[in-house]
Design an enzyme around this catalytic site. Structure first.
Site, PDB file in Angstrom:
ATOM      1  N   ASP A  93     -39.526 -74.686  22.771  1.00  0.00           N
ATOM      2  CA  ASP A  93     -40.551 -74.380  23.749  1.00  0.00           C
ATOM      3  C   ASP A  93     -41.820 -73.945  23.025  1.00  0.00           C
ATOM      4  O   ASP A  93     -41.815 -73.686  21.824  1.00  0.00           O
ATOM      5  CB  ASP A  93     -40.075 -73.342  24.757  1.00  0.00           C
ATOM      6  CG  ASP A  93     -39.664 -72.023  24.121  1.00  0.00           C
ATOM      7  OD1 ASP A  93     -39.999 -71.793  22.955  1.00  0.00           O
ATOM      8  OD2 ASP A  93     -39.018 -71.220  24.805  1.00  0.00           O
ATOM      9  N   SER A  94     -42.892 -73.866  23.758  1.00  0.00           N
ATOM     10  CA  SER A  94     -44.200 -73.677  23.122  1.00  0.00           C
ATOM     11  C   SER A  94     -44.519 -72.227  22.815  1.00  0.00           C
ATOM     12  O   SER A  94     -45.478 -71.940  22.100  1.00  0.00           O
ATOM     13  CB  SER A  94     -45.295 -74.230  24.033  1.00  0.00           C
ATOM     14  OG  SER A  94     -45.396 -73.431  25.208  1.00  0.00           O
ATOM     15  N   GLY A  95     -43.740 -71.314  23.383  1.00  0.00           N
ATOM     16  CA  GLY A  95     -44.084 -69.900  23.290  1.00  0.00           C
ATOM     17  C   GLY A  95     -44.884 -69.420  24.481  1.00  0.00           C
ATOM     18  O   GLY A  95     -45.156 -68.227  24.612  1.00  0.00           O
ATOM     19  N   GLY A  96     -45.257 -70.333  25.380  1.00  0.00           N
ATOM     20  CA  GLY A  96     -46.056 -69.955  26.544  1.00  0.00           C
ATOM     21  C   GLY A  96     -45.374 -68.927  27.418  1.00  0.00           C
ATOM     22  O   GLY A  96     -45.999 -67.979  27.895  1.00  0.00           O
ATOM     23  N   PHE A  97     -44.063 -69.082  27.633  1.00  0.00           N
ATOM     24  CA  PHE A  97     -43.354 -68.135  28.493  1.00  0.00           C
ATOM     25  C   PHE A  97     -43.261 -66.759  27.832  1.00  0.00           C
ATOM     26  O   PHE A  97     -43.392 -65.730  28.496  1.00  0.00           O
ATOM     27  CB  PHE A  97     -41.948 -68.642  28.823  1.00  0.00           C
ATOM     28  CG  PHE A  97     -41.189 -67.705  29.732  1.00  0.00           C
ATOM     29  CD1 PHE A  97     -41.408 -67.728  31.098  1.00  0.00           C
ATOM     30  CD2 PHE A  97     -40.265 -66.804  29.226  1.00  0.00           C
ATOM     31  CE1 PHE A  97     -40.729 -66.856  31.948  1.00  0.00           C
ATOM     32  CE2 PHE A  97     -39.579 -65.934  30.065  1.00  0.00           C
ATOM     33  CZ  PHE A  97     -39.813 -65.971  31.425  1.00  0.00           C
ATOM     34  N   ASP A 147     -48.726 -73.888  27.512  1.00  0.00           N
ATOM     35  CA  ASP A 147     -49.142 -73.842  28.913  1.00  0.00           C
ATOM     36  C   ASP A 147     -49.389 -72.398  29.333  1.00  0.00           C
ATOM     37  O   ASP A 147     -49.093 -71.463  28.594  1.00  0.00           O
ATOM     38  CB  ASP A 147     -48.077 -74.485  29.808  1.00  0.00           C
ATOM     39  CG  ASP A 147     -46.765 -73.702  29.794  1.00  0.00           C
ATOM     40  OD1 ASP A 147     -46.395 -73.168  28.722  1.00  0.00           O
ATOM     41  OD2 ASP A 147     -46.104 -73.600  30.844  1.00  0.00           O
ATOM     42  N   GLN A 194     -47.431 -77.012  36.276  1.00  0.00           N
ATOM     43  CA  GLN A 194     -47.543 -75.664  36.816  1.00  0.00           C
ATOM     44  C   GLN A 194     -48.020 -75.758  38.271  1.00  0.00           C
ATOM     45  O   GLN A 194     -47.756 -76.735  38.934  1.00  0.00           O
ATOM     46  CB  GLN A 194     -48.468 -74.827  35.932  1.00  0.00           C
ATOM     47  CG  GLN A 194     -47.878 -74.477  34.566  1.00  0.00           C
ATOM     48  CD  GLN A 194     -46.706 -73.518  34.652  1.00  0.00           C
ATOM     49  OE1 GLN A 194     -46.460 -72.871  35.681  1.00  0.00           O
ATOM     50  NE2 GLN A 194     -45.939 -73.429  33.561  1.00  0.00           N
ATOM     51  N   GLY A 221     -42.916 -72.807  35.816  1.00  0.00           N
ATOM     52  CA  GLY A 221     -43.295 -71.895  36.881  1.00  0.00           C
ATOM     53  C   GLY A 221     -42.283 -71.745  37.987  1.00  0.00           C
ATOM     54  O   GLY A 221     -42.625 -71.338  39.105  1.00  0.00           O
ATOM     55  N   ASP A 271     -32.173 -75.465  30.632  1.00  0.00           N
ATOM     56  CA  ASP A 271     -31.732 -74.520  29.609  1.00  0.00           C
ATOM     57  C   ASP A 271     -31.751 -73.118  30.188  1.00  0.00           C
ATOM     58  O   ASP A 271     -32.445 -72.860  31.184  1.00  0.00           O
ATOM     59  CB  ASP A 271     -32.667 -74.555  28.401  1.00  0.00           C
ATOM     60  CG  ASP A 271     -33.980 -73.839  28.703  1.00  0.00           C
ATOM     61  OD1 ASP A 271     -34.111 -72.666  28.320  1.00  0.00           O
ATOM     62  OD2 ASP A 271     -34.867 -74.443  29.340  1.00  0.00           O
ATOM     63  N   CYS A 309      -9.673 -73.668  33.232  1.00  0.00           N
ATOM     64  CA  CYS A 309     -10.467 -74.000  32.048  1.00  0.00           C
ATOM     65  C   CYS A 309      -9.534 -74.233  30.865  1.00  0.00           C
ATOM     66  O   CYS A 309      -8.565 -73.489  30.663  1.00  0.00           O
ATOM     67  CB  CYS A 309     -11.430 -72.859  31.738  1.00  0.00           C
ATOM     68  SG  CYS A 309     -12.433 -73.115  30.245  1.00  0.00           S
ATOM     69  N   CYS A 311     -10.701 -74.373  27.608  1.00  0.00           N
ATOM     70  CA  CYS A 311     -11.347 -74.005  26.353  1.00  0.00           C
ATOM     71  C   CYS A 311     -10.400 -73.178  25.498  1.00  0.00           C
ATOM     72  O   CYS A 311      -9.395 -72.655  25.979  1.00  0.00           O
ATOM     73  CB  CYS A 311     -12.656 -73.251  26.611  1.00  0.00           C
ATOM     74  SG  CYS A 311     -12.476 -71.512  27.022  1.00  0.00           S
ATOM     75  N   CYS A 314      -9.613 -69.584  26.822  1.00  0.00           N
ATOM     76  CA  CYS A 314      -8.663 -69.523  27.937  1.00  0.00           C
ATOM     77  C   CYS A 314      -7.257 -69.916  27.504  1.00  0.00           C
ATOM     78  O   CYS A 314      -6.267 -69.426  28.070  1.00  0.00           O
ATOM     79  CB  CYS A 314      -9.155 -70.416  29.078  1.00  0.00           C
ATOM     80  SG  CYS A 314     -10.620 -69.752  29.909  1.00  0.00           S
ATOM     81  N   HIS A 340     -16.811 -69.253  25.905  1.00  0.00           N
ATOM     82  CA  HIS A 340     -16.243 -69.700  27.181  1.00  0.00           C
ATOM     83  C   HIS A 340     -17.340 -70.080  28.168  1.00  0.00           C
ATOM     84  O   HIS A 340     -17.268 -71.129  28.828  1.00  0.00           O
ATOM     85  CB  HIS A 340     -15.363 -68.609  27.789  1.00  0.00           C
ATOM     86  CG  HIS A 340     -15.058 -68.849  29.237  1.00  0.00           C
ATOM     87  ND1 HIS A 340     -14.082 -69.728  29.659  1.00  0.00           N
ATOM     88  CD2 HIS A 340     -15.650 -68.360  30.372  1.00  0.00           C
ATOM     89  CE1 HIS A 340     -14.073 -69.767  30.987  1.00  0.00           C
ATOM     90  NE2 HIS A 340     -15.007 -68.945  31.432  1.00  0.00           N
TER      91      HIS A 340
END
Length: 377
Positions: A93-97, A147, A194, A221, A271, A309, A311, A314, A340
């Site tokens: 990500d760009s770092g904007g958040f 952004d 946005q 956003g 994500d 599950c 995995c 489990c 898990h």
């Protein structure tokens, strides 16, 4: 522009589709959930575990890596992939958040953003061009434009200003990305829509992103403090504005309900830090809802976290043992719970892909949510 996204199948009953992203570190099947490795590591989970689960792409954070260890270190390591020993794809990500979350310590100007480091208070400046260059040093397979992310409840005027600046920054970011591509950089640039919670601004921002013609488009956003009904309304409203032939990415969603809602609207990528963050606090996903393994009634519960599950957690460990690990503050609890939770979401999305291919996504979603929402302990 060279195509890198192929739609394999669309479910005729809704907008859900499967596809393939062709990226420098291998193909990625979509829809896809991407674990978040903020600092070049998915917390409490090894690279080998990520591979064993089946993840083809993870996310890392430009802002955090820029501050620590810094670009000099990562450049000397020949990029983030060899630095963290991850041979598959990375979206950054760009770092904007992150800058958005530092609102009291930032200044947004036309040329870029100035902010104070959360680590030592030092002052830094990021421009849209500089963010592209940083992500090229990282070797990002997919990179995001810088952004202006906005919070729930701001005014129309503020939202319009954010759309305008985001679009201007996109034009500059794309120019720099094209220059990097001419010099051998193979990563793809995504634009970001946005517009906050104003439909005409969503339309305006989407039109500007489409006009820029980047390889993919993200919906930004959302999940910034609004309620679920508003989230679902604006997710659906924005998704239909985007071109069918490009991958669509909704940033920052990680609950089963939101993931399935996004897939229904034709979203290909998402994500969230949720599976590892909640794992570290002792909350785990099950097909009957998420549960707390630290509750007193787990003390003599020798069944698996989730009987449905398969995995390794489990198969090998009980709820009682997990509770014991949590109560004694053993690091292994975070490792097992995070594994898990990631496995659970990966399998959920894999099952969703299969349902789409078989033209039964809506019934799959309904059946899953009926059990998940109705059976929580």
């Amino acid at each position: 522009m060279e195509p890198f996204f192929e739609i394999r199948h669309s479910d005729p009953s809704c907008s859900a589709r499967t596809g393939t992203l062709t990226l420098p570190h291998g193909p990625v099947s979509t829809p896809v959930f991407m674990p978040v490795g903020t600092n070049g590591t998915v917390k409490a989970v090894t690279v080998d575990d990520l591979v064993s689960i089946g993840f083809e792409i993870i996310l890392s954070n430009t802002y955090h890596l820029y501050l620590r260890p810094g670009m000099d270190v990562i450049s000397a390591a020949r990029g983030l992939h060899p630095f963290m020993n991850w041979q598959r794809n990375i979206l950054t990500d760009s770092g904007g958040f992150q800058v958005f979350s530092l609102a009291p310590f930032r200044k947004i100007r036309d040329e870029g953003v100035e902010f104070r480091s959360h680590i030592d208070g030092s002052t830094h400046r990021l421009s849209p061009e500089g963010v592209v260059e940083i992500q090229a040093v990282l070797g990002s397979d997919i990179q995001m434009q810088l952004d202006v992310c906005t919070k729930w409840g701001i005014s129309y005027k503020e939202s319009l200003e954010a759309v305008t600046i985001t679009s201007d920054w996109l034009t500059r970011a794309k120019k720099t990305w094209e220059e990097k591509a001419d010099n051998g950089y193979r990563g793809k640039l995504f634009s970001i829509v946005q517009g906050n919670f104003y439909k005409d601004l969503r339309e305006k921002s989407a039109a500007l992103a489409i006009e820029a013609d980047t390889p993919g488009i993200a919906i930004g956003g959302l999940s910034v403090g609004e309620g679920e009904e508003v989230f679902l309304e604006y997710l659906a409203y924005t998704a239909v504005l985007l071109p069918r032939g490009k991958p669509r990415y909704v940033m920052g969603i990680g609950t089963p309900q939101y993931i399935l809602a996004a897939i229904e609207q034709g979203i290909d990528m998402f994500d969230c830090v949720l599976p590892t963050r909640t794992g570290r606090t002792g909350r785990v996903f099950t097909h009957r809802g998420d549960i707390s393994i630290k509750r007193a009634d787990r003390e003599f519960d020798f069944g698996p976290i989730d009987p449905q599950c398969d995995c390794k957690v489990c198969r090998q460990y009980s709820r009682a043992y997990m509770r014991h690990l949590f109560k004694t503050q053993e690091i292994l609890c975070s490792m097992l719970a995070s594994y898990h939770n990631l496995y659970f979401l990966h399998n959920l999305v894999k099952d969703a892909r299969r349902a789409i291919e078989e033209d039964r996504f809506l019934s799959f979603k309904e059946d899953f949510l009926k059990e998940y929402m109705g059976g929580a302990e």
